[in-house]
Write a protein that holds these residues in place. Structure first.
Motif, PDB file in Angstrom:
ATOM      1  N   ARG A 110       9.620   1.282   4.217  1.00 16.83           N
ATOM      2  CA  ARG A 110      10.304   1.286   5.507  1.00 16.83           C
ATOM      3  C   ARG A 110      11.371   2.456   5.745  1.00 16.83           C
TER       4      ARG A 110
ATOM      5  N   LYS B  88       8.025  -6.260  -2.866  1.00 18.10           N
ATOM      6  CA  LYS B  88       9.137  -5.984  -2.028  1.00 18.10           C
ATOM      7  C   LYS B  88       9.998  -4.686  -1.906  1.00 18.10           C
ATOM      8  N   ARG B  89      10.380  -4.274  -3.318  1.00 14.40           N
ATOM      9  CA  ARG B  89      11.085  -3.041  -3.445  1.00 14.40           C
ATOM     10  C   ARG B  89       9.966  -1.781  -2.680  1.00 14.40           C
TER      11      ARG B  89
ATOM     12  N   GLN C 192       7.814  -2.014  -0.351  1.00  9.35           N
ATOM     13  CA  GLN C 192       7.943  -2.171   1.096  1.00  9.35           C
ATOM     14  C   GLN C 192       9.085  -1.502   1.710  1.00  9.35           C
ATOM     15  N   ASP C 193      10.391  -1.833   0.755  1.00 11.12           N
ATOM     16  CA  ASP C 193      11.522  -1.268   1.412  1.00 11.12           C
ATOM     17  C   ASP C 193      11.441   0.099   1.420  1.00 11.12           C
TER      18      ASP C 193
ATOM     19  N   ILE D  84      -0.582  -7.434   4.515  1.00 12.16           N
ATOM     20  CA  ILE D  84       0.624  -7.006   3.851  1.00 12.16           C
ATOM     21  C   ILE D  84       1.176  -5.791   4.710  1.00 12.16           C
TER      22      ILE D  84
ATOM     23  N   VAL E  58       4.007 -12.514  -2.545  1.00 17.47           N
ATOM     24  CA  VAL E  58       4.433 -11.051  -2.616  1.00 17.47           C
ATOM     25  C   VAL E  58       5.470 -11.163  -3.545  1.00 17.47           C
ATOM     26  N   ASP E  59       5.424 -10.380  -4.683  1.00 11.85           N
ATOM     27  CA  ASP E  59       6.065 -10.167  -5.719  1.00 11.85           C
ATOM     28  C   ASP E  59       7.371  -9.280  -5.411  1.00 11.85           C
ATOM     29  N   ASP E  60       8.256  -9.263  -6.478  1.00 11.31           N
ATOM     30  CA  ASP E  60       9.315  -8.554  -6.226  1.00 11.31           C
ATOM     31  C   ASP E  60       9.148  -7.004  -6.069  1.00 11.31           C
TER      32      ASP E  60
END
Lengths: 304, 304, 304, 304, 304, 304
Positions: free
Chosen positions: F19, F12-13, F15-16, A278, F7-9
């Motif tokens: 970043r 994802k958030r 990981q944003d 991940i 990978v759930d939502d």
């Protein structure tokens, strides 16, 4: 704060970013000055023609932690790289109890793979990300002393004791030590030691605040045998001790879990098994409550 | 001191040894706290089946200097080891102007030979001799920055600048850095740099008191072309500058001599070309007036 | 290491010397940073017309130990010098229980002999040997406090307590303190204290690793009364305690032996009685296994 | 501040004292952390039967300065004590140009008088006054190097250079160095050096803020030849230079005045000639405007 | 010391002053490096039109202590100044159990009176006296954490814990912290805390050697109810504990006495109640035996 | 890196966010260890009934910079708060050349507003955001010395010199000094100094890397007189010098611009005028390329 101010879209997006930084602030404050030992597995590096593949996202995460004042030590192995090089050199590889049988030519291959491939690659990637990485080996200044493991395995050792002085000096001067797990026996023999074990012993010797294992599994499951088993997001060290006793673990997991048990018994307050596949797995663990992988705590297990 | 004391033979021999220690005392006193950079060539290490051969006499000399308080840095190359490994891996080697043409697979072989063979071997030998050696690379913390030398040669660099901070920290805490000459360019590329050149640049950056090249020749001759030529026991840097200008040097000597000229111009007060094949060559140079090899001084040449 | 190298005789002799240095290396490594207290007796200095005679071999041994990083403190008395000066000044000397009866004029003579003759002579000899010696007295900064011993003896004291701060500062900055054993009582009176006793107390206060008494006897004998008695090369502190209890010792030995017992009880791990008439006696003890004198260890005596 | 408070006589006297302390406050504030070199002459110490007489008022003044944070170095000679001891030992004394001709037996007497009498007496007196004094000699660690003055005078030197490191270490750790002016030549010979000259050179090497000479005269007179001449309360260094050039000074004053000129030329901002026979002369100079003795400043002389 | 020296009257008076300084020397020596916490009450400052009145004698006493090396912390309140400002701003003041009921507007007035009037006035006065004072608040770096006292009193706290790091840093660098007693609760609320209580807690956290309360009473009386009662010059902490238990104290004295009890229980070796109306009360206490006010010691009370 | 990972939502958030942190990394690395002086204007704080209003977004930005290792000093004024308090206290306010005429009662109001309102409010807000803020004044330890500006203005000063020692100590120990601009004249008078001017002088004395003025305008316009004029995003200091010479600036801008010119002339490499009304204006400037406000550089102006 009054407001008739023209704010364009670009500014709005910049402010969104500023807000994310602000959300991270409490974690930054909490982690500044803390010590983190990260075990990085060679599996994460797909071999290429000219050496191990790269993993810049990992390197940038390490650099980010460094830049907010976390004292980071990276400990790495390099199983796949060793195997690949042994193949190229025409050496045969045997394993006993999950450890590579290591004669003198194999030890040369281990040194070349770890010190000549994986270690400089990690140092370079972290340097590219802007942080001052320094390659070290357990053999430097005799900082990780080992005892020979088992005559059947040859030049393979177990950690005897760790002198954290050199690592502390490097951390104190703001550097990131990246350690290859070649170690020395009392009579001066170089031996290869399992990187999971070294990572745990180093974390304990440094008095680390957290020990992270980056693996290629999602974490620890309630019941390893059962694929549909629940992933444990948090587990006590007692449960791990039981898993070892009940022989519930797959071979590759044994040194990892045994090292975690030893490290937590030795005072490390928490360990993590994270899925290295991940992206930004470490950042997610440190800076968000996204909950990736399994956290192991010294507290006694609640009854199941 | 009166005398009717029975002194047996064993005692007499012991006292002879004590007298030798005493003779060395003025040199010990003079060299304590001084900084010495030693370039160790891979030629001194006869390759064996399982890696480079050993040279424990060199290692013990380094350890002895360390134990009397000399700050020693060892810089090493490893040409023969690189060539041998490239052969085993089936890589072809070409040289341009005395420097190995280095593509990506060759750079991997260079890293494996230097970082995975020669460097750990030197660290282990010096450690065996009782001194705390630490393997470092020019790439650690970007301490030796390079610029790419010549596109025809590939991943080969020249020293751009040396940051001596990490070396000073290690020397201050009583360690012996052993440096492999992989370096970094400004855009993060790892390159191989001639070890003679790195040794000179490191000596200059550290403000070293002496720079020693261990070679496999007896020293510098009055006239390289003439075999019966006289060995120079002392020579000024001006004479060397002239040798380069007049193209009097054999190819392998050029980087060595050019580095010595640069180091002396940069403030290093003396350099030595010593014959590494003579046992204890360094000790003889430091502790006796036996006069081995050629000493190069910044003073202007006397007329020939 | 291949060989067609012309090695002349001069080189051979030089290499022999290098080998002796190499043999000393393990001891150098072991003793670097260790603390050594040496009691030097005035007997070793044959008085001459213009002051005490010289003993440059002792001074050079001390300088050698210093140059390899040993922290050395020299403690000295000066009985013969005091007696000689008292004679010159027409003062009468009486002894009670082996200690000089000291009235005010005698104390002046003691100060002049110790501070004005022996101490500056030792400082100068060690300085001549290249090491930075500094003369100190127990009275400096009140570092050795004493209590008056016995009214019958006058201005003679026993050690009450030692503040090692000044000595540590001097050792930390690389100096060799040379201590004369004038001390101070709580009410500011200067008193003369037996140098054996001060040496032991200083060793204990510094946490010294070794305490050496340079004497003019060969060491400790199995049975002092019997001339043909065996010299003990190693003995436990228990045996010494017994010797004192059984009154086996000659008068001059009593303070020496009592101080050794106290120092070993106070944590000093070993003491030595060495024959100062043997040249380089200290070097022989530290650097060779020649076995001069008697070593006293805290371990219980083996049954005789 | 309202007032119906009963204040008895004892309180009134105590408040008077508090006011005196308050008046001294600005000087205390100004002098804290400053460095003061005081030359103390042996003339101030009336010899007694058992050694030099005492001068506790001087010692207490030094201790007071120390307690408010002044860094004080005392430099002393001991002419009368040397002469008296030489007499007792039956040595003949000759002077050449105001300096004692010093052969080897005389040097022994000088050492015994300075190191064995005056120095320990000053150390004890200052210690009695509550401040941590430490006796040092110019020979300690070779801190005052000398060159032989004139073969006719024998073992007499002039200051060559001063290494202030040891004095700074002692001052930094809150001690008061008391220096006897035995010094060392480059070839290791101990020589006696005029204490006025050493005091000036030490002040310059330390970067002292003030240099005080305690003498047994009232100060510097307008015209030394004329008894009724005016005492100068302040004079520029130029006037002193002229006095030397015009040979206006009595012999004993020459080294003092020459040292003051050298020290002021070397950066010491002020020097004082004080009458040591006035009780608390130093305190009066530092803490009051009573104006005792003569202050010498680097500023150019006003025309007379 | 001989004497035919003309000493005029001015010199005599100067010498009298020098003698007073000398008498203070033993106390200076004893107090150098010791830590003193002084609670200064706002009562001592008669309000004027433009702010609190001045008390330069107090400031000069503090500066004097500083100049002899005492580490001084001043803690102050400012009740009269708060009341006066509240009046000017038209705020009504109520007290519950001797503590001001503090709503948000009152807290603003407290901040303005303490941080904007009394604190800068004290800093300026001490600076004028030549010592480097620095204003601090309990809220700086959260150095004094409080818990809310009693909801009825509003924004009033009690000390929870003191982090002495910032104060130590300031004392180490030679400054005098002057503390206003605004503090912070765990949830970030600023609260007003009784200055007597803060002074005691700060003294305990710093490991102070003495705690002084400057008050507007003569000290502690045998029996507070009885005007003709004897002033206690020394009393044990047990007696104070009893006074609290028996409710013998007037309201304003309760926090003072309770804080003294807590500080002495917490290791502060002595506390003093001094009459701030007597000029130089602190100097009298530190430097003379005039005996002003009441000294409280941890020793058990003698029977009355 | 292979991928069949669920990978759930939420992940994802997360990981944003990771970043965004990664994007900030290069700036973090660049700014760690750098020194930043921020002038915070009282205008940003809307007064409320119980004191100045809050600005937690500013405080959190400061805490974020602190947590990544930026050394931040906040300098503040408080014009509106002073005016409001002067009104409440019935004091009349007059201005001469943009500076408040300050008599003794007004100075009390200034102290109460700055030290009693704005300063503790900023300290509290930054502390709430998790960073250790410490309130300081220019008067602390006389760190900002001023000279009286103009007799017509009363107790108003101009900066004479800044001693940065105390600020450096606080920054070195990881604190955030928050400075109120009361300063001291050589004769001990407290004066009010324009906060823009103090900020510039402090930045210069600290050798700051950046100086930021948070204002309530968008930045510097090409032509101040013309409303539709272009906002300058970058300008050289020469252009500012010209604006002052040509009298192009509105009154309130003069001290700001003059201070920037002086700071850049004094070695500060860049200054910024930022619009404090934009949320996270400082973060946007440090961490993004959103381009808010006007950057002033020392480079000469390009011709317009």
């Amino acid at each position: 704060m009054s407001a008739e101010v023209l704010v364009d879209d670009r500014l709005k997006r910049a402010q969104d970013k500023a807000r994310v930084l602000q959300e991270a602030l409490p974690w930054m404050t909490r982690w500044a000055g803390q010590t983190l030992v990260v075990k990085y597995g060679g599996n994460a590096l797909t071999p290429t023609e000219t050496g191990p593949g790269e993993d810049p996202s990992f390197a940038r995460d390490i650099a980010l932690l460094h830049s907010i004042g976390v004292r980071v030590v990276v400990v790495h192995g390099g199983g796949p790289q060793i195997s690949q090089l042994a193949d190229r050199l025409g050496l045969e590889t045997t394993f006993v109890e999950g450890r590579r049988v290591t004669d003198a030519p194999t030890l040369q291959a281990v040194q070349m793979a770890l010190l000549g491939q994986v270690n400089p690659m990690l140092v370079r990637m972290i340097s590219d990300a802007g942080a001052p990485a320094v390659g070290v080996a357990g053999t430097d200044s005799g900082q990780v002393m080992a005892i020979q493991h088992d005559p059947r395995m040859g030049l393979v050792g177990r950690v005897d004791r760790v002198d954290p002085t050199l690592l502390h000096q490097m951390l104190d001067s703001g550097r990131i030590p990246v350690m290859a797990t070649l170690c020395t026996t009392a009579d001066g023999q170089t031996v290869n030691v399992n990187a999971d074990e070294v990572a745990g012993a180093v974390a304990q010797a440094l008095g680390a605040d957290k020990l992270i294992y980056l693996t290629n599994v999602a974490g620890l499951y309630e019941n390893f045998g059962t694929p549909a088993s629940t992933l444990l997001s948090e587990v006590g060290v007692g449960r791990l001790r039981q898993m070892i006793a009940d022989d519930e673990l797959v071979t590759g997991m044994i040194p990892k879990i045994a090292s975690i048990v030893a490290a937590l018994d030795g005072g490390v307050p928490q360990a993590h098994l994270l899925d290295g596949r991940i992206e930004h797995a470490i950042l997610l663990e440190i800076f968000t409550d996204a909950g990736v992988g399994t956290m192991i705590l010294p507290s006694p297990d609640a009854p199941r």
